[in-house]
Write a protein that holds these residues in place. Sequence first.
Motif, mmCIF file in Angstrom:
data_model
loop_
_atom_site.group_PDB
_atom_site.id
_atom_site.type_symbol
_atom_site.label_atom_id
_atom_site.label_comp_id
_atom_site.label_asym_id
_atom_site.label_seq_id
_atom_site.Cartn_x
_atom_site.Cartn_y
_atom_site.Cartn_z
ATOM 1 N N PHE A 128 25.414 9.700 42.342
ATOM 2 C CA PHE A 128 26.514 10.429 41.722
ATOM 3 C C PHE A 128 27.241 9.546 40.718
ATOM 4 O O PHE A 128 27.563 9.969 39.615
ATOM 5 N N ARG A 129 27.485 8.331 41.115
ATOM 6 C CA ARG A 129 28.253 7.416 40.276
ATOM 7 C C ARG A 129 27.495 7.073 38.996
ATOM 8 O O ARG A 129 28.068 7.037 37.907
ATOM 9 N N ALA A 130 26.195 6.840 39.121
ATOM 10 C CA ALA A 130 25.389 6.502 37.947
ATOM 11 C C ALA A 130 25.375 7.641 36.939
ATOM 12 O O ALA A 130 25.483 7.425 35.725
ATOM 13 N N VAL A 131 25.255 8.878 37.434
ATOM 14 C CA VAL A 131 25.245 10.043 36.557
ATOM 15 C C VAL A 131 26.598 10.209 35.879
ATOM 16 O O VAL A 131 26.683 10.451 34.667
ATOM 17 N N ALA A 132 27.663 10.087 36.652
ATOM 18 C CA ALA A 132 29.005 10.241 36.091
ATOM 19 C C ALA A 132 29.294 9.179 35.044
ATOM 20 O O ALA A 132 29.872 9.464 33.984
ATOM 21 N N GLU A 133 28.875 7.952 35.311
ATOM 22 C CA GLU A 133 29.113 6.857 34.369
ATOM 23 C C GLU A 133 28.327 7.071 33.086
ATOM 24 O O GLU A 133 28.844 6.837 31.982
ATOM 25 N N ARG A 134 27.100 7.510 33.221
ATOM 26 C CA ARG A 134 26.287 7.753 32.032
ATOM 27 C C ARG A 134 26.875 8.889 31.208
ATOM 28 O O ARG A 134 26.924 8.815 29.965
ATOM 29 N N ALA A 135 27.316 9.949 31.855
ATOM 30 C CA ALA A 135 27.931 11.065 31.142
ATOM 31 C C ALA A 135 29.164 10.614 30.373
ATOM 32 O O ALA A 135 29.345 10.963 29.198
ATOM 33 N N ASP A 136 30.005 9.821 31.027
ATOM 34 C CA ASP A 136 31.220 9.344 30.368
ATOM 35 C C ASP A 136 30.899 8.414 29.203
ATOM 36 O O ASP A 136 31.581 8.439 28.168
ATOM 37 N N GLU A 137 29.869 7.593 29.343
ATOM 38 C CA GLU A 137 29.449 6.708 28.249
ATOM 39 C C GLU A 137 29.038 7.513 27.021
ATOM 40 O O GLU A 137 29.400 7.166 25.887
ATOM 41 N N CYS A 138 28.284 8.574 27.260
ATOM 42 C CA CYS A 138 27.785 9.385 26.146
ATOM 43 C C CYS A 138 28.912 10.155 25.467
ATOM 44 O O CYS A 138 28.926 10.299 24.239
ATOM 45 N N LEU A 139 29.869 10.644 26.250
ATOM 46 C CA LEU A 139 31.019 11.322 25.661
ATOM 47 C C LEU A 139 31.852 10.342 24.844
ATOM 48 O O LEU A 139 32.339 10.682 23.758
ATOM 49 N N ALA A 140 32.003 9.127 25.343
ATOM 50 C CA ALA A 140 32.759 8.113 24.610
ATOM 51 C C ALA A 140 32.075 7.777 23.289
ATOM 52 O O ALA A 140 32.740 7.557 22.267
ATOM 53 N N ALA A 141 30.749 7.754 23.292
ATOM 54 C CA ALA A 141 29.991 7.392 22.093
ATOM 55 C C ALA A 141 30.197 8.382 20.954
ATOM 56 O O ALA A 141 30.059 8.023 19.781
ATOM 57 N N VAL A 142 30.548 9.621 21.293
ATOM 58 C CA VAL A 142 30.744 10.629 20.249
ATOM 59 C C VAL A 142 32.214 11.010 20.078
ATOM 60 O O VAL A 142 32.545 11.973 19.375
ATOM 61 N N GLY A 143 33.101 10.279 20.738
ATOM 62 C CA GLY A 143 34.522 10.524 20.565
ATOM 63 C C GLY A 143 35.076 11.701 21.336
ATOM 64 O O GLY A 143 36.086 12.290 20.938
ATOM 65 N N LEU A 144 34.454 12.039 22.463
ATOM 66 C CA LEU A 144 34.911 13.178 23.257
ATOM 67 C C LEU A 144 35.473 12.769 24.620
ATOM 68 O O LEU A 144 35.593 13.597 25.521
ATOM 69 N N SER A 145 35.849 11.511 24.770
ATOM 70 C CA SER A 145 36.357 11.051 26.067
ATOM 71 C C SER A 145 37.563 11.842 26.529
ATOM 72 O O SER A 145 37.727 12.118 27.722
ATOM 73 N N GLY A 146 38.416 12.224 25.612
ATOM 74 C CA GLY A 146 39.621 12.950 25.982
ATOM 75 C C GLY A 146 39.452 14.446 26.102
ATOM 76 O O GLY A 146 40.431 15.164 26.335
ATOM 77 N N ARG A 147 38.216 14.924 25.965
ATOM 78 C CA ARG A 147 37.967 16.371 25.981
ATOM 79 C C ARG A 147 37.100 16.796 27.154
ATOM 80 O O ARG A 147 36.571 17.902 27.186
ATOM 81 N N GLY A 148 36.966 15.937 28.147
ATOM 82 C CA GLY A 148 36.050 16.195 29.251
ATOM 83 C C GLY A 148 36.309 17.467 30.022
ATOM 84 O O GLY A 148 35.366 18.117 30.487
ATOM 85 N N GLU A 149 37.570 17.842 30.178
ATOM 86 C CA GLU A 149 37.891 19.025 30.972
ATOM 87 C C GLU A 149 37.916 20.310 30.158
ATOM 88 O O GLU A 149 38.051 21.407 30.716
ATOM 89 N N ALA A 150 37.776 20.210 28.851
ATOM 90 C CA ALA A 150 37.771 21.406 28.005
ATOM 91 C C ALA A 150 36.521 22.235 28.262
ATOM 92 O O ALA A 150 35.442 21.690 28.528
ATOM 93 N N VAL A 151 36.661 23.544 28.202
ATOM 94 C CA VAL A 151 35.502 24.427 28.329
ATOM 95 C C VAL A 151 34.696 24.333 27.035
ATOM 96 O O VAL A 151 35.244 24.495 25.938
ATOM 97 N N ALA A 152 33.418 24.060 27.155
ATOM 98 C CA ALA A 152 32.598 23.785 25.973
ATOM 99 C C ALA A 152 32.614 24.928 24.967
ATOM 100 O O ALA A 152 32.597 24.701 23.758
ATOM 101 N N GLY A 153 32.664 26.160 25.476
ATOM 102 C CA GLY A 153 32.651 27.306 24.579
ATOM 103 C C GLY A 153 33.892 27.443 23.722
ATOM 104 O O GLY A 153 33.885 28.171 22.728
ATOM 105 N N THR A 154 34.960 26.746 24.076
ATOM 106 C CA THR A 154 36.200 26.826 23.308
ATOM 107 C C THR A 154 36.321 25.718 22.267
ATOM 108 O O THR A 154 37.291 25.699 21.504
ATOM 109 N N LEU A 155 35.361 24.813 22.209
ATOM 110 C CA LEU A 155 35.422 23.714 21.252
ATOM 111 C C LEU A 155 35.256 24.208 19.826
ATOM 112 O O LEU A 155 34.558 25.191 19.564
#
Length: 257
Positions: A128-155
């Motif tokens: 679980f931890r490895a998956v969560a960490e990888r997901a957060d790394e990828c979001l950070a790489a594209v500048g979406l760290s602060g948008r994790g809880e947003a519903v994707a369809g509303t972006l």
Amino acid sequence: MSDHVGTGPAVLATAGLTWRIGNATIVDGVSLDLRAGEFLGVIGPNGAGKTSLFNLISGLRAATAGTVELLGHDVTRLAPHRRARRGLGRTFQASSVFGSLSVRENARLAAQAQHGGSLHAWRSTKGFRAVAERADECLAAVGLSGRGEAVAGTLAHGEKRKLEIALLLAGSPRVMLLDEPMAGVAAEDVPDLVEVIRGLTGHIGGAVLMVEHHMEVILGLADRLAVMHHGALLACDTPDVVMANPVVQEAYLGEEL
């Protein structure tokens, strides 16, 4: 442009790649090579065969003739998912995120697919931890760290494009194909998305092949430009050389350069 044009072995190479439907030739003997660290832009008038070339490289269409090599291996006859497992990632012109899920849930699903297996209750917390960490790394790489809880369809569309790139990054591709990532993106969001794309070769340790109609964008990113016309490769060189080529200019008559 990248800080340097890739000079190592080709990470992606096509040789005589061709796709015919009946008497119509959609992609006509295209030979390209892409090297680690390189950003190669693909341009051409509408109907030139750019997306069809991507479909052949990614395996969505079967080539009539020619070959595709990925990281030194012939993948011409491999299915799309098997090419993806070997290091090929691709985005599409149409948005392809799970709109009802949050941004972070989208990223975790992509990371889980790469990590392997399912995250059921009996699995160790390490997984679980490895998956969560990888997901957060990828979001950070594209500048979406602060948008994790947003519903994707509303972006906004530009943010959806960033999320699509994050999902690809989760699969650890060595070669990334981007098919018109600026399509539908508001003008004010383009510069930010350009900077995300500019950093991709560093994130993946590989190379990027991108189709794009926004000439200002592609000229600012590409180490080399490949020009397609009527399914064939018209020219492939540095942007300055390509844009000064009279044959390229003639092919673009009536089109915006």
